[in-house]
Design a protein around this motif. Structure first.
Motif, PDB file in Angstrom:
ATOM      1  N   ALA A  54       0.840  -1.199   0.000  1.00  0.00           N
ATOM      2  CA  ALA A  54       0.000   0.000   0.000  1.00  0.00           C
ATOM      3  C   ALA A  54       0.879   1.254   0.000  1.00  0.00           C
ATOM      4  O   ALA A  54       0.610   2.217  -0.718  1.00  0.00           O
ATOM      5  N   VAL A  55       1.939   1.235   0.782  1.00  0.00           N
ATOM      6  CA  VAL A  55       2.865   2.366   0.822  1.00  0.00           C
ATOM      7  C   VAL A  55       3.559   2.524  -0.537  1.00  0.00           C
ATOM      8  O   VAL A  55       3.692   3.645  -1.046  1.00  0.00           O
ATOM      9  N   ILE A  56       3.978   1.443  -1.128  1.00  0.00           N
ATOM     10  CA  ILE A  56       4.621   1.495  -2.455  1.00  0.00           C
ATOM     11  C   ILE A  56       3.643   2.077  -3.472  1.00  0.00           C
ATOM     12  O   ILE A  56       4.032   2.921  -4.290  1.00  0.00           O
ATOM     13  N   SER A  57       2.400   1.651  -3.426  1.00  0.00           N
ATOM     14  CA  SER A  57       1.395   2.185  -4.341  1.00  0.00           C
ATOM     15  C   SER A  57       1.234   3.688  -4.167  1.00  0.00           C
ATOM     16  O   SER A  57       1.188   4.442  -5.137  1.00  0.00           O
ATOM     17  N   TYR A  58       1.152   4.106  -2.910  1.00  0.00           N
ATOM     18  CA  TYR A  58       1.048   5.527  -2.590  1.00  0.00           C
ATOM     19  C   TYR A  58       2.232   6.310  -3.165  1.00  0.00           C
ATOM     20  O   TYR A  58       2.058   7.335  -3.815  1.00  0.00           O
ATOM     21  N   LEU A  59       3.428   5.794  -2.948  1.00  0.00           N
ATOM     22  CA  LEU A  59       4.630   6.487  -3.417  1.00  0.00           C
ATOM     23  C   LEU A  59       4.728   6.515  -4.945  1.00  0.00           C
ATOM     24  O   LEU A  59       5.194   7.508  -5.518  1.00  0.00           O
ATOM     25  N   LEU A  60       4.285   5.468  -5.604  1.00  0.00           N
ATOM     26  CA  LEU A  60       4.316   5.442  -7.065  1.00  0.00           C
ATOM     27  C   LEU A  60       3.414   6.509  -7.664  1.00  0.00           C
ATOM     28  O   LEU A  60       3.739   7.140  -8.655  1.00  0.00           O
ATOM     29  N   ILE A  61       2.261   6.703  -7.053  1.00  0.00           N
ATOM     30  CA  ILE A  61       1.315   7.702  -7.554  1.00  0.00           C
ATOM     31  C   ILE A  61       1.753   9.082  -7.130  1.00  0.00           C
ATOM     32  O   ILE A  61       1.745  10.017  -7.907  1.00  0.00           O
TER      33      ILE A  61
END
Length: 111
Positions: free
Chosen positions: A104-111
């Motif tokens: 979830a954190v990786i997804s947040y950072l990618l966006i």
């Protein structure tokens, strides 16, 4: 209708829902067609994660502020920025789908 992109040259306005669905599907398909040897996530899980990131990457464009901005009815400012809202929604949706908080954190950072 909510739009993701205004009409330009010979292209009409692009509906936001079509844009999000298309990016999500293309993202998932790109992962599915790869030959991957993964250890911390399965290829199917990565494809689903990629889909979620794709369908939520521009979710913040649905705000009234952004819609007025993209239609030329207001100037760009802090309220017309859509990335943060998109990232927060993606984070929560990835968590809701049962992924580990790190994804979830990786997804947040990618966006």
């Amino acid at each position: 209708m909510l739009i993701s992109h205004p009409a330009e040259k010979n292209a009409p306005e692009k509906p936001l829902k079509d844009h999000l669905r298309s990016v999500g599907e293309i993202s998932r398909h790109q992962i599915q067609k790869m030959r991957l040897d993964l250890t911390i996530i399965s290829q199917n899980q990565l494809a689903e994660l990629s889909y979620l990131i794709g369908i939520f990457h521009d979710f913040g464009k649905s705000s009234n502020y952004f819609q007025k901005y993209i239609r030329g009815q207001r100037k760009g400012d802090v309220l017309t920025q859509h990335s943060f809202i998109s990232a927060v929604v993606a984070y929560h949706m990835v968590r809701q789908k049962g992924f580990d908080p790190a994804w979830a954190v990786i997804s947040y950072l990618l966006i």
